[in-house]
Scaffold this motif. Sequence first.
Motif, PDB file in Angstrom:
ATOM      1  N   CYS A   1       0.664  -1.438  -0.276  1.00  0.00           N
ATOM      2  CA  CYS A   1       0.050  -0.054   0.124  1.00  0.00           C
ATOM      3  C   CYS A   1       1.015   1.436  -0.418  1.00  0.00           C
ATOM      4  O   CYS A   1       0.723   2.174  -1.051  1.00  0.00           O
ATOM      5  CB  CYS A   1      -1.143  -0.212   1.126  1.00  0.00           C
ATOM      6  N   TRP A   2       2.046   1.369   0.863  1.00  0.00           N
ATOM      7  CA  TRP A   2       2.554   2.545   0.938  1.00  0.00           C
ATOM      8  C   TRP A   2       3.827   3.077  -0.512  1.00  0.00           C
ATOM      9  O   TRP A   2       3.596   3.850  -1.074  1.00  0.00           O
ATOM     10  CB  TRP A   2       3.370   1.824   2.320  1.00  0.00           C
ATOM     11  N   ALA A   3       3.845   1.643  -0.773  1.00  0.00           N
ATOM     12  CA  ALA A   3       5.054   1.837  -2.404  1.00  0.00           C
ATOM     13  C   ALA A   3       4.563   2.478  -3.121  1.00  0.00           C
ATOM     14  O   ALA A   3       4.640   3.206  -3.789  1.00  0.00           O
ATOM     15  CB  ALA A   3       5.454   0.671  -2.735  1.00  0.00           C
TER      16      ALA A   3
ATOM     17  N   ILE B   1       5.572   2.970  -6.880  1.00  0.00           N
ATOM     18  CA  ILE B   1       6.301   2.211  -6.820  1.00  0.00           C
ATOM     19  C   ILE B   1       5.386   0.522  -6.640  1.00  0.00           C
ATOM     20  O   ILE B   1       4.267   0.399  -5.721  1.00  0.00           O
ATOM     21  CB  ILE B   1       7.211   1.439  -5.860  1.00  0.00           C
ATOM     22  N   GLU B   2       5.278   0.002  -7.950  1.00  0.00           N
ATOM     23  CA  GLU B   2       3.995  -1.322  -8.255  1.00  0.00           C
ATOM     24  C   GLU B   2       5.653  -2.376  -8.316  1.00  0.00           C
ATOM     25  O   GLU B   2       6.584  -2.998  -8.557  1.00  0.00           O
ATOM     26  CB  GLU B   2       3.738  -1.388  -9.375  1.00  0.00           C
TER      27      GLU B   2
ATOM     28  N   ASP C   1       9.189 -12.034  -4.343  1.00  0.00           N
ATOM     29  CA  ASP C   1      10.183 -12.914  -3.454  1.00  0.00           C
ATOM     30  C   ASP C   1      11.106 -12.820  -2.537  1.00  0.00           C
ATOM     31  O   ASP C   1      11.776 -13.203  -2.159  1.00  0.00           O
ATOM     32  CB  ASP C   1       9.843 -14.042  -4.079  1.00  0.00           C
ATOM     33  N   THR C   2      11.764 -11.219  -3.806  1.00  0.00           N
ATOM     34  CA  THR C   2      13.453 -11.155  -3.462  1.00  0.00           C
ATOM     35  C   THR C   2      13.041 -10.666  -1.376  1.00  0.00           C
ATOM     36  O   THR C   2      13.567 -10.458  -0.888  1.00  0.00           O
ATOM     37  CB  THR C   2      13.296 -10.084  -3.837  1.00  0.00           C
TER      38      THR C   2
ATOM     39  N   GLN D   1      15.215  -3.096   1.139  1.00  0.00           N
ATOM     40  CA  GLN D   1      14.780  -4.222   0.158  1.00  0.00           C
ATOM     41  C   GLN D   1      14.313  -3.401  -0.748  1.00  0.00           C
ATOM     42  O   GLN D   1      14.869  -3.392  -2.579  1.00  0.00           O
ATOM     43  CB  GLN D   1      14.256  -5.330  -0.024  1.00  0.00           C
ATOM     44  N   LEU D   2      13.559  -2.629  -0.742  1.00  0.00           N
ATOM     45  CA  LEU D   2      12.405  -1.668  -2.069  1.00  0.00           C
ATOM     46  C   LEU D   2      13.103  -0.908  -2.946  1.00  0.00           C
ATOM     47  O   LEU D   2      13.341  -0.627  -3.765  1.00  0.00           O
ATOM     48  CB  LEU D   2      11.812  -1.670  -1.103  1.00  0.00           C
ATOM     49  N   LYS D   3      13.936   0.537  -2.079  1.00  0.00           N
ATOM     50  CA  LYS D   3      15.023   0.373  -2.448  1.00  0.00           C
ATOM     51  C   LYS D   3      15.991  -0.195  -2.928  1.00  0.00           C
ATOM     52  O   LYS D   3      16.434   1.335  -4.168  1.00  0.00           O
ATOM     53  CB  LYS D   3      16.591   1.270  -0.940  1.00  0.00           C
TER      54      LYS D   3
END
Length: 159
Positions: free
Chosen positions: A43-45, A50-51, A58-59, A118-120
């Motif tokens: 939700c935040w991404a 960011i999708e 998985d990562t 990880q998102l970064k």
Amino acid sequence: MELEADSFWQASYSHYQQPDVKDACLWLQDEKGLNVNLLLLICWAAEQGIELTPVEIDTMLTAAAEWHEQNIAMIRQLRRATEAATWMDDDKREQLKQKLLDSELTMERIEQQILVEQLKRLAPAQRNNARAEQSFWNYLLHLNIPLDEEIQAKFGQLL
């Protein structure tokens, strides 16, 4: 675009307090095995543009798995066992339950830091037209969970 763990923690805490969000998250966790922090991150991404793809999901799950299993799951299991400890004095049981909940939240916050890091790495640039729905469907696809009306309803509550 700033992807910071503290911003995510504050946003997810606020979002979790919204009507029906907590219930939807806990149902998706307990009934379908989904990670609440990843649901909140989806939700935040999306708000950040960011999708997440199935590979990215998985990562992220892999990066957080060891921490989740060795810390969050263990403390959650202890907290839930404490709730059933009827042999314990009510006040002491509630005090212990609260201490375990506080510890669980601390561990959840660290897991959120892992996910944001990880998102970064995965999404250094903002993407256009991000949709939380697509990231959620990608999460279900990754886990081979079929989309049904009940899951759709819970995700609707989460948004």
